[in-house]
Design an enzyme around this catalytic site. Structure first.
Site: not given
Length: 307
Positions: A138-139
């Site tokens: 994820d970011k």
């Protein structure tokens, strides 16, 4: 951004998804359709589908057409923390805040853009938006991710992930004091029916998901865990930790509203292992915790010692 809903007729049953869409949407070529599928902008029952999917009568296909966003990743110069690199693979320690590949809302300045500048030779199996990418983080999750420079390496790594022979381990700081030393969460994950931006443990339109965890360190109100992925579903560790009542500190989607100010979830992919696609050698890489993560742990240790 435009959203179109298409209902598959009986006479179209069994047609490949990309062929069906290129015929049903006369303003989209087959290559344009493929790009939309690569970008996960084509969904059935709110789940992304592959171009080889055979449509069924009654399928409700949702197509999201982004506005003024390039559908091919371009090289962009940026600094990358390269942990390892050879002619087949490159291992990167991704910082928190960096998106892995372009998509709606993130057309550039992603890891893929930087890899295209750095490598200029990435596998093409995942299309023009995700070249070289075999798995994602994820970011706002930091840590190790591997990309492939050719299709043979990509196929090898993808097979290892599918057969669960590649290893991925994370550090996660969670709310609450975990009473068990270790455990396994075996709970299927699918799209949250109430919020399409979230995933959830559900029996409907879900896929198997297994996370193993063990306690690394306990604090007054928190626990540092080491989590090992057996499967790789979207937001898997974050969803599983929330499901058992120990949400990840700082997680904006799945954690408590009142939490520590961490600018994102305290989740770090610290270890990655796989068999090299050419040499057959088992390779293991580790990445230290980011300074902000270490600083928070030091603060919690100090608070614990002062009690």
């Amino acid at each position: 951004m435009e959203t179109r809903i298409l209902i598959v007729a009986e006479q179209d049953q069994g047609t490949r998804l990309d062929k069906y869409l290129s015929q049903a949407m006369d303003d989209c070529s087959r290559s344009r359709v493929q790009q939309l599928i690569d970008a996960e902008a084509v969904r059935i029952e709110d789940l992304p589908v592959k171009n080889s999917y055979k449509v069924k009568a009654g399928d409700e296909i949702e197509v999201t057409l982004p506005e003024d966003e390039p559908l091919e990743a371009q090289p962009q110069e940026m600094e990358l923390d390269v942990v390892y690199e050879d002619h087949d693979v490159i291992v990167i320690n991704k910082p928190k805040g960096m998106v892995v590949h372009p998509g709606p809302g993130n057309p550039d300045h992603t890891l893929v853009n930087g890899l295209l500048w750095h490598c200029q030779d990435l596998s093409g199996i995942n299309g023009v938006l995700r070249p070289g990418i075999v798995h994602r983080i994820d970011k706002d999750t930091s840590g190790l991710i591997v990309a492939c420079k050719n299709d043979n390496a990509h196929q090898s790594l993808a097979q290892q992930l599918a057969e669960k022979t590649a290893g991925r381990q994370y550090y996660a700081l969670v709310h609450g004091v975990m009473p068990h030393e270790y455990g396994t969460i075996d709970a299927p994950i699918g799209r949250d029916e109430k919020d399409r931006q979230k995933m959830a443990v559900t029996e409907k339109n879900s896929r198997p998901a297994i996370t193993h965890f063990k306690v690394v360190e306990r604090f007054d109100r928190y626990t540092l865990l080491s989590c090992r992925l057996e499967t790789g579903r979207t937001h898997q560790i974050r969803v599983h930790m929330q499901y058992i009542g120990f949400p990840i500190v700082g997680d904006p989607k799945y954690s408590l509203r009142k939490t520590l100010d961490t600018q994102g979830q305290m989740l770090h992919a610290y270890q990655l292992s796989f068999v090299h696609p050419s040499s057959g050698e088992r390779m293991t890489f580790e990445a230290p915790l980011p300074p902000a993560f270490e600083a928070l742990l030091a603060q919690l240790r100090q608070e614990r010692s002062s009690l």
